[in-house]
Design a protein around this motif. Sequence first.
Motif, PDB file in Angstrom:
ATOM      1  N   SER A   1      22.998  53.115 -29.327  1.00  0.00           N
ATOM      2  CA  SER A   1      22.558  53.260 -27.941  1.00  0.00           C
ATOM      3  C   SER A   1      22.664  51.951 -27.177  1.00  0.00           C
ATOM      4  O   SER A   1      22.889  51.940 -25.963  1.00  0.00           O
ATOM      5  CB  SER A   1      21.119  53.780 -27.892  1.00  0.00           C
ATOM      6  OG  SER A   1      20.208  52.801 -28.350  1.00  0.00           O
TER       7      SER A   1
ATOM      8  N   ILE B   1      14.528  58.463 -25.685  1.00  0.00           N
ATOM      9  CA  ILE B   1      15.179  57.701 -26.754  1.00  0.00           C
ATOM     10  C   ILE B   1      15.295  56.234 -26.374  1.00  0.00           C
ATOM     11  O   ILE B   1      15.005  55.343 -27.177  1.00  0.00           O
ATOM     12  CB  ILE B   1      16.572  58.296 -27.058  1.00  0.00           C
ATOM     13  CG1 ILE B   1      16.407  59.713 -27.618  1.00  0.00           C
ATOM     14  CG2 ILE B   1      17.348  57.418 -28.028  1.00  0.00           C
ATOM     15  CD1 ILE B   1      17.707  60.430 -27.864  1.00  0.00           C
TER      16      ILE B   1
ATOM     17  N   VAL C   1      20.467  54.178 -34.679  1.00  0.00           N
ATOM     18  CA  VAL C   1      20.573  54.764 -33.342  1.00  0.00           C
ATOM     19  C   VAL C   1      20.388  53.682 -32.283  1.00  0.00           C
ATOM     20  O   VAL C   1      21.027  53.713 -31.228  1.00  0.00           O
ATOM     21  CB  VAL C   1      19.535  55.889 -33.165  1.00  0.00           C
ATOM     22  CG1 VAL C   1      19.604  56.464 -31.750  1.00  0.00           C
ATOM     23  CG2 VAL C   1      19.778  56.991 -34.180  1.00  0.00           C
TER      24      VAL C   1
ATOM     25  N   LEU D   1      17.149  63.871 -34.166  1.00  0.00           N
ATOM     26  CA  LEU D   1      16.820  62.496 -33.801  1.00  0.00           C
ATOM     27  C   LEU D   1      15.427  62.407 -33.192  1.00  0.00           C
ATOM     28  O   LEU D   1      14.647  61.496 -33.513  1.00  0.00           O
ATOM     29  CB  LEU D   1      17.858  61.951 -32.811  1.00  0.00           C
ATOM     30  CG  LEU D   1      19.230  61.607 -33.377  1.00  0.00           C
ATOM     31  CD1 LEU D   1      20.176  61.231 -32.250  1.00  0.00           C
ATOM     32  CD2 LEU D   1      19.139  60.474 -34.383  1.00  0.00           C
ATOM     33  N   LEU D   2      15.113  63.345 -32.307  1.00  0.00           N
ATOM     34  CA  LEU D   2      13.813  63.317 -31.652  1.00  0.00           C
ATOM     35  C   LEU D   2      12.677  63.470 -32.665  1.00  0.00           C
ATOM     36  O   LEU D   2      11.660  62.770 -32.593  1.00  0.00           O
ATOM     37  CB  LEU D   2      13.735  64.426 -30.592  1.00  0.00           C
ATOM     38  CG  LEU D   2      14.546  64.180 -29.324  1.00  0.00           C
ATOM     39  CD1 LEU D   2      14.547  65.422 -28.443  1.00  0.00           C
ATOM     40  CD2 LEU D   2      13.997  62.986 -28.538  1.00  0.00           C
TER      41      LEU D   2
ATOM     42  N   LEU E   1      20.378  66.174 -31.471  1.00  0.00           N
ATOM     43  CA  LEU E   1      19.350  65.569 -30.633  1.00  0.00           C
ATOM     44  C   LEU E   1      17.962  65.929 -31.136  1.00  0.00           C
ATOM     45  O   LEU E   1      17.066  65.078 -31.199  1.00  0.00           O
ATOM     46  CB  LEU E   1      19.527  66.011 -29.181  1.00  0.00           C
ATOM     47  CG  LEU E   1      18.521  65.447 -28.170  1.00  0.00           C
ATOM     48  CD1 LEU E   1      18.550  63.927 -28.164  1.00  0.00           C
ATOM     49  CD2 LEU E   1      18.797  65.994 -26.776  1.00  0.00           C
TER      50      LEU E   1
ATOM     51  N   TRP F   1      18.076  60.994 -21.728  1.00  0.00           N
ATOM     52  CA  TRP F   1      18.149  59.775 -22.542  1.00  0.00           C
ATOM     53  C   TRP F   1      16.842  58.988 -22.516  1.00  0.00           C
ATOM     54  O   TRP F   1      16.597  58.139 -23.365  1.00  0.00           O
ATOM     55  CB  TRP F   1      19.279  58.873 -22.050  1.00  0.00           C
ATOM     56  CG  TRP F   1      20.618  59.193 -22.628  1.00  0.00           C
ATOM     57  CD1 TRP F   1      21.601  59.963 -22.067  1.00  0.00           C
ATOM     58  CD2 TRP F   1      21.136  58.748 -23.891  1.00  0.00           C
ATOM     59  NE1 TRP F   1      22.689  60.036 -22.901  1.00  0.00           N
ATOM     60  CE2 TRP F   1      22.432  59.293 -24.025  1.00  0.00           C
ATOM     61  CE3 TRP F   1      20.637  57.943 -24.900  1.00  0.00           C
ATOM     62  CZ2 TRP F   1      23.230  59.047 -25.143  1.00  0.00           C
ATOM     63  CZ3 TRP F   1      21.416  57.710 -26.020  1.00  0.00           C
ATOM     64  CH2 TRP F   1      22.695  58.257 -26.135  1.00  0.00           C
TER      65      TRP F   1
ATOM     66  N   VAL G   1      12.129  60.185 -34.478  1.00  0.00           N
ATOM     67  CA  VAL G   1      11.498  59.089 -33.735  1.00  0.00           C
ATOM     68  C   VAL G   1      10.101  59.472 -33.255  1.00  0.00           C
ATOM     69  O   VAL G   1       9.510  58.797 -32.418  1.00  0.00           O
ATOM     70  CB  VAL G   1      12.367  58.632 -32.532  1.00  0.00           C
ATOM     71  CG1 VAL G   1      13.685  58.091 -33.009  1.00  0.00           C
ATOM     72  CG2 VAL G   1      12.562  59.752 -31.514  1.00  0.00           C
TER      73      VAL G   1
ATOM     74  N   TYR H   1      16.038  54.282 -36.794  1.00  0.00           N
ATOM     75  CA  TYR H   1      15.654  53.466 -35.636  1.00  0.00           C
ATOM     76  C   TYR H   1      16.709  52.400 -35.362  1.00  0.00           C
ATOM     77  O   TYR H   1      17.170  52.236 -34.225  1.00  0.00           O
ATOM     78  CB  TYR H   1      14.297  52.832 -35.910  1.00  0.00           C
ATOM     79  CG  TYR H   1      13.830  51.838 -34.877  1.00  0.00           C
ATOM     80  CD1 TYR H   1      13.032  52.239 -33.807  1.00  0.00           C
ATOM     81  CD2 TYR H   1      14.166  50.482 -34.970  1.00  0.00           C
ATOM     82  CE1 TYR H   1      12.586  51.323 -32.867  1.00  0.00           C
ATOM     83  CE2 TYR H   1      13.727  49.569 -34.043  1.00  0.00           C
ATOM     84  CZ  TYR H   1      12.942  49.993 -32.990  1.00  0.00           C
ATOM     85  OH  TYR H   1      12.519  49.075 -32.056  1.00  0.00           O
TER      86      TYR H   1
ATOM     87  N   LEU I   1      13.308  53.284 -28.430  1.00  0.00           N
ATOM     88  CA  LEU I   1      14.083  52.316 -29.201  1.00  0.00           C
ATOM     89  C   LEU I   1      13.890  50.878 -28.728  1.00  0.00           C
ATOM     90  O   LEU I   1      14.307  49.950 -29.419  1.00  0.00           O
ATOM     91  CB  LEU I   1      15.572  52.685 -29.153  1.00  0.00           C
ATOM     92  CG  LEU I   1      15.935  53.949 -29.927  1.00  0.00           C
ATOM     93  CD1 LEU I   1      17.393  54.318 -29.675  1.00  0.00           C
ATOM     94  CD2 LEU I   1      15.687  53.767 -31.423  1.00  0.00           C
TER      95      LEU I   1
END
Length: 215
Positions: free
Chosen positions: A19, A51, A15, A80-81, A77, A48, A84, A12, A55
């Motif tokens: 970002s 995300i 990234v 990451l998805l 991706l 995007w 999260v 978290y 975040l």
Amino acid sequence: MRPFNPLFVFIYYLVGFVSAILHPTTVEGMEDLPRSGVLLCPNHASNWDPILVALRLPVNYRLHIMAKEELFRYPLLGWLLHRVGAFPVSRGSNDIQSVKTAIQSIKAGDNLLVFPEGTVVRNGVGCVDGLPAHAKGGVAMIGVRTGAIMVPVFVDGEKRLFHRTRIIFGKPYQPVYTGRHGTAEEMQKIADDILEAAYALGGQAVGGTPLCREE
């Protein structure tokens, strides 16, 4: 609820740091955002979006994200998805398992992010087959059957490197329907209303300008 996960916290912040450099954001309306049982309903202009929204929520917000399965085909991706709190949904089919996962996450006291449009809808400059933005009734069905607090969210459409993106959280929306679960027409109206409210936060109207859908 999801248990505390040190790996999630590390990802978290890592990234989030990256970002914040590539796609910095400004956030409004967080002070009115409930802490649990929330169904976030943003407009969808870029891959995007999930995300960036996730975040900017607190690290302990316990968010799940219903995202199109195509995104999970990209290894980084998709990884990451998953980390999260996202889970895939198969568009164009009756994905019962994804709907069950969505409903269970709300009933467990967690929060859920679902894009009412079900697909990326970009500003239609240069599009040949521009279509107006349109909400899917499924988001209303999830909200009504779980008793979730439905919240419209606006996310700026154009994402340019190092340029700020606005994220605006609206006031909780109170759906109106008859009976226990409402009619199909009522579900569609609720979905249309929440999407209209999301665009209105950014000073836009649904279908007011040419929009193009990216399948």
